[in-house]
Design a protein around this motif. Structure first.
Motif, PDB file in Angstrom:
ATOM      1  N   ASP A  67       0.832  -1.211   0.000  1.00 57.54           N
ATOM      2  CA  ASP A  67       0.000   0.000   0.000  1.00 57.54           C
ATOM      3  C   ASP A  67       0.865   1.258   0.000  1.00 57.54           C
ATOM      4  OD1 ASP A  67      -2.276  -1.579   0.047  1.00 57.54           O
ATOM      5  OD2 ASP A  67      -2.593  -1.349   2.224  1.00 57.54           O
ATOM      6  N   ARG A  68       1.935   1.261   0.775  1.00 58.81           N
ATOM      7  CA  ARG A  68       2.832   2.420   0.829  1.00 58.81           C
ATOM      8  C   ARG A  68       3.501   2.668  -0.521  1.00 58.81           C
ATOM      9  NH1 ARG A  68       5.871   0.892   6.511  1.00 58.81           N
ATOM     10  NH2 ARG A  68       4.097   1.311   7.889  1.00 58.81           N
ATOM     11  N   LEU A  69       3.953   1.582  -1.164  1.00 63.22           N
ATOM     12  CA  LEU A  69       4.594   1.710  -2.479  1.00 63.22           C
ATOM     13  C   LEU A  69       3.612   2.268  -3.504  1.00 63.22           C
ATOM     14  CD1 LEU A  69       6.577  -1.663  -2.543  1.00 63.22           C
ATOM     15  CD2 LEU A  69       7.554   0.627  -2.235  1.00 63.22           C
ATOM     16  N   GLU A  70       2.386   1.749  -3.496  1.00 60.44           N
ATOM     17  CA  GLU A  70       1.362   2.252  -4.417  1.00 60.44           C
ATOM     18  C   GLU A  70       1.094   3.734  -4.171  1.00 60.44           C
ATOM     19  OE1 GLU A  70      -2.080  -0.284  -4.065  1.00 60.44           O
ATOM     20  OE2 GLU A  70      -1.062  -1.959  -5.052  1.00 60.44           O
ATOM     21  N   HIS A  71       0.971   4.109  -2.902  1.00 51.72           N
ATOM     22  CA  HIS A  71       0.692   5.504  -2.539  1.00 51.72           C
ATOM     23  C   HIS A  71       1.792   6.449  -3.026  1.00 51.72           C
ATOM     24  CE1 HIS A  71      -0.889   8.877  -0.261  1.00 51.72           C
ATOM     25  NE2 HIS A  71       0.315   9.047   0.279  1.00 51.72           N
ATOM     26  N   LYS A  72       3.032   5.999  -2.992  1.00 51.86           N
ATOM     27  CA  LYS A  72       4.163   6.828  -3.409  1.00 51.86           C
ATOM     28  C   LYS A  72       4.503   6.662  -4.887  1.00 51.86           C
ATOM     29  CE  LYS A  72       6.291   7.414   1.055  1.00 51.86           C
ATOM     30  NZ  LYS A  72       6.113   8.852   1.191  1.00 51.86           N
ATOM     31  N   GLY A  73       3.768   5.800  -5.592  1.00 48.48           N
ATOM     32  CA  GLY A  73       4.015   5.602  -7.016  1.00 48.48           C
ATOM     33  C   GLY A  73       5.298   4.842  -7.311  1.00 48.48           C
ATOM     34  N   ILE A  74       5.719   3.995  -6.401  1.00 48.45           N
ATOM     35  CA  ILE A  74       6.947   3.219  -6.580  1.00 48.45           C
ATOM     36  C   ILE A  74       6.609   1.882  -7.240  1.00 48.45           C
ATOM     37  CG2 ILE A  74       8.861   2.067  -5.396  1.00 48.45           C
ATOM     38  CD1 ILE A  74       8.631   4.284  -3.242  1.00 48.45           C
ATOM     39  N   THR A  75       7.318   1.557  -8.297  1.00 51.81           N
ATOM     40  CA  THR A  75       7.102   0.305  -9.021  1.00 51.81           C
ATOM     41  C   THR A  75       7.490  -0.879  -8.147  1.00 51.81           C
ATOM     42  OG1 THR A  75       7.619   1.416 -11.100  1.00 51.81           O
ATOM     43  CG2 THR A  75       7.741  -0.986 -11.103  1.00 51.81           C
ATOM     44  N   TYR A  76       6.668  -1.919  -8.195  1.00 52.54           N
ATOM     45  CA  TYR A  76       6.951  -3.135  -7.438  1.00 52.54           C
ATOM     46  C   TYR A  76       6.398  -4.332  -8.200  1.00 52.54           C
ATOM     47  CZ  TYR A  76       2.042  -3.035  -6.091  1.00 52.54           C
ATOM     48  OH  TYR A  76       0.674  -3.023  -6.124  1.00 52.54           O
ATOM     49  N   GLN A  77       6.818  -5.511  -7.756  1.00 59.24           N
ATOM     50  CA  GLN A  77       6.278  -6.758  -8.290  1.00 59.24           C
ATOM     51  C   GLN A  77       5.855  -7.605  -7.100  1.00 59.24           C
ATOM     52  OE1 GLN A  77       8.985  -9.047 -10.703  1.00 59.24           O
ATOM     53  NE2 GLN A  77       7.435 -10.528 -11.267  1.00 59.24           N
ATOM     54  N   ARG A  78       4.648  -8.138  -7.155  1.00 60.24           N
ATOM     55  CA  ARG A  78       4.125  -8.964  -6.064  1.00 60.24           C
ATOM     56  C   ARG A  78       4.043 -10.411  -6.528  1.00 60.24           C
ATOM     57  NH1 ARG A  78       0.940  -8.162  -1.086  1.00 60.24           N
ATOM     58  NH2 ARG A  78       0.934 -10.273  -0.233  1.00 60.24           N
ATOM     59  N   LYS A  79       4.549 -11.284  -5.705  1.00 58.53           N
ATOM     60  CA  LYS A  79       4.373 -12.721  -5.878  1.00 58.53           C
ATOM     61  C   LYS A  79       3.613 -13.203  -4.649  1.00 58.53           C
ATOM     62  CE  LYS A  79       8.218 -13.730  -8.951  1.00 58.53           C
ATOM     63  NZ  LYS A  79       9.348 -14.613  -9.211  1.00 58.53           N
ATOM     64  N   PRO A  80       3.147 -14.456  -4.624  1.00 48.88           N
ATOM     65  CA  PRO A  80       2.298 -14.891  -3.502  1.00 48.88           C
ATOM     66  C   PRO A  80       2.856 -14.603  -2.112  1.00 48.88           C
ATOM     67  CG  PRO A  80       2.273 -16.539  -5.224  1.00 48.88           C
ATOM     68  CD  PRO A  80       3.295 -15.503  -5.639  1.00 48.88           C
ATOM     69  N   PHE A  92      10.950  -4.607  -4.954  1.00 47.76           N
ATOM     70  CA  PHE A  92      10.994  -3.200  -5.335  1.00 47.76           C
ATOM     71  C   PHE A  92      12.425  -2.705  -5.194  1.00 47.76           C
ATOM     72  CE2 PHE A  92       9.903  -3.747  -0.937  1.00 47.76           C
ATOM     73  CZ  PHE A  92      10.619  -2.794  -0.246  1.00 47.76           C
ATOM     74  N   THR A  93      12.673  -1.454  -5.564  1.00 48.91           N
ATOM     75  CA  THR A  93      14.015  -0.888  -5.423  1.00 48.91           C
ATOM     76  C   THR A  93      13.987   0.275  -4.442  1.00 48.91           C
ATOM     77  OG1 THR A  93      13.701   0.602  -7.301  1.00 48.91           O
ATOM     78  CG2 THR A  93      14.732  -1.524  -7.766  1.00 48.91           C
ATOM     79  N   ASP A  94      15.147   0.516  -3.834  1.00 49.29           N
ATOM     80  CA  ASP A  94      15.277   1.695  -2.983  1.00 49.29           C
ATOM     81  C   ASP A  94      15.602   2.894  -3.878  1.00 49.29           C
ATOM     82  OD1 ASP A  94      18.052   1.686  -3.532  1.00 49.29           O
ATOM     83  OD2 ASP A  94      18.621   1.079  -1.506  1.00 49.29           O
ATOM     84  N   PRO A  95      15.742   4.096  -3.330  1.00 50.67           N
ATOM     85  CA  PRO A  95      15.998   5.279  -4.157  1.00 50.67           C
ATOM     86  C   PRO A  95      17.281   5.213  -4.982  1.00 50.67           C
ATOM     87  CG  PRO A  95      15.226   5.968  -2.007  1.00 50.67           C
ATOM     88  CD  PRO A  95      15.472   4.476  -1.935  1.00 50.67           C
ATOM     89  N   ASP A  96      18.242   4.356  -4.579  1.00 46.85           N
ATOM     90  CA  ASP A  96      19.488   4.229  -5.323  1.00 46.85           C
ATOM     91  C   ASP A  96      19.486   3.067  -6.301  1.00 46.85           C
ATOM     92  OD1 ASP A  96      21.015   6.413  -4.188  1.00 46.85           O
ATOM     93  OD2 ASP A  96      20.884   5.275  -2.321  1.00 46.85           O
ATOM     94  N   GLY A  97      18.331   2.398  -6.438  1.00 47.19           N
ATOM     95  CA  GLY A  97      18.231   1.304  -7.388  1.00 47.19           C
ATOM     96  C   GLY A  97      18.638  -0.050  -6.841  1.00 47.19           C
ATOM     97  N   ASN A  98      18.892  -0.160  -5.531  1.00 45.27           N
ATOM     98  CA  ASN A  98      19.196  -1.456  -4.926  1.00 45.27           C
ATOM     99  C   ASN A  98      17.916  -2.278  -4.851  1.00 45.27           C
ATOM    100  OD1 ASN A  98      22.046  -1.012  -4.173  1.00 45.27           O
ATOM    101  ND2 ASN A  98      21.157   0.586  -2.891  1.00 45.27           N
ATOM    102  N   PHE A  99      17.987  -3.535  -5.258  1.00 46.87           N
ATOM    103  CA  PHE A  99      16.815  -4.385  -5.270  1.00 46.87           C
ATOM    104  C   PHE A  99      16.552  -4.966  -3.888  1.00 46.87           C
ATOM    105  CE2 PHE A  99      18.132  -4.292  -9.690  1.00 46.87           C
ATOM    106  CZ  PHE A  99      16.937  -3.974 -10.299  1.00 46.87           C
ATOM    107  N   LEU A 100      15.296  -4.876  -3.454  1.00 47.20           N
ATOM    108  CA  LEU A 100      14.883  -5.349  -2.142  1.00 47.20           C
ATOM    109  C   LEU A 100      13.714  -6.315  -2.272  1.00 47.20           C
ATOM    110  CD1 LEU A 100      14.879  -1.907  -0.290  1.00 47.20           C
ATOM    111  CD2 LEU A 100      16.730  -3.591  -0.366  1.00 47.20           C
ATOM    112  N   GLU A 101      13.625  -7.224  -1.330  1.00 45.13           N
ATOM    113  CA  GLU A 101      12.503  -8.156  -1.260  1.00 45.13           C
ATOM    114  C   GLU A 101      12.004  -8.201   0.170  1.00 45.13           C
ATOM    115  OE1 GLU A 101      11.529 -12.948  -1.665  1.00 45.13           O
ATOM    116  OE2 GLU A 101      13.537 -12.218  -2.160  1.00 45.13           O
TER     117      GLU A 101
END
Length: 135
Positions: free
Chosen positions: A91-104, A109-118
């Motif tokens: 919900d926070r990512l959607e609210h801020k317009g941050i691209t993400y991918q959801r799996k089950p 998503f990425t942090d502001p520097d492009g580091n990939f997080l899960e």
């Protein structure tokens, strides 16, 4: 709520060579049952509840922030959390317009520097497909 680090995914050029290095130098052993010669990623047990995911990464080209790609083979840090927190962060990512991918059981998503997080709430039963037992 974040409970801790679940795993760190590390880009490697050869999974078998990397398994040997981590086993011989750091005493970190594989828990993945697949053949490392044909796998695109491979699990090692770092400690109780924490693991290293060796990702075969022939292409080390930097990726754009917010990229949606094959998360199984992309270097990233994964934090373990409960499912409610996974939904809250989505919900926070959607609210801020941050691209993400959801799996089950995971959110990528990425942090502001492009580091990939899960964020993940997977458990032992969900690891059966990979043959891993890193808990």
């Amino acid at each position: 709520m974040i409970y801790g680090v679940d795993h760190v995914a590390i880009a490697v050029s050869n999974i078998s060579t990397s398994i040997k290095f981590y086993r011989e130098i750091l005493d970190i052993h594989p828990v993945d049952k697949r053949n490392p010669a044909t796998a695109s990623f491979f699990w090692l047990k770092a400690s109780a509840g924490q693991s290293i995911n060796l990702c075969l990464a022939a292409d080390q080209t930097p990726r754009a922030k917010g990229s949606v790609l094959d998360w199984d083979t992309t270097p990233h840090v994964a934090f373990v959390c409960d499912e409610g927190f996974l939904d809250t962060v989505q919900d926070r990512l959607e609210h801020k317009g941050i691209t993400y991918q959801r799996k089950p059981a995971s959110l990528y998503f990425t942090d502001p520097d492009g580091n990939f997080l899960e964020l993940t709430c997977w458990r032992e039963s969900r690891l059966q497909a990979s043959g891993a037992a890193h808990w």
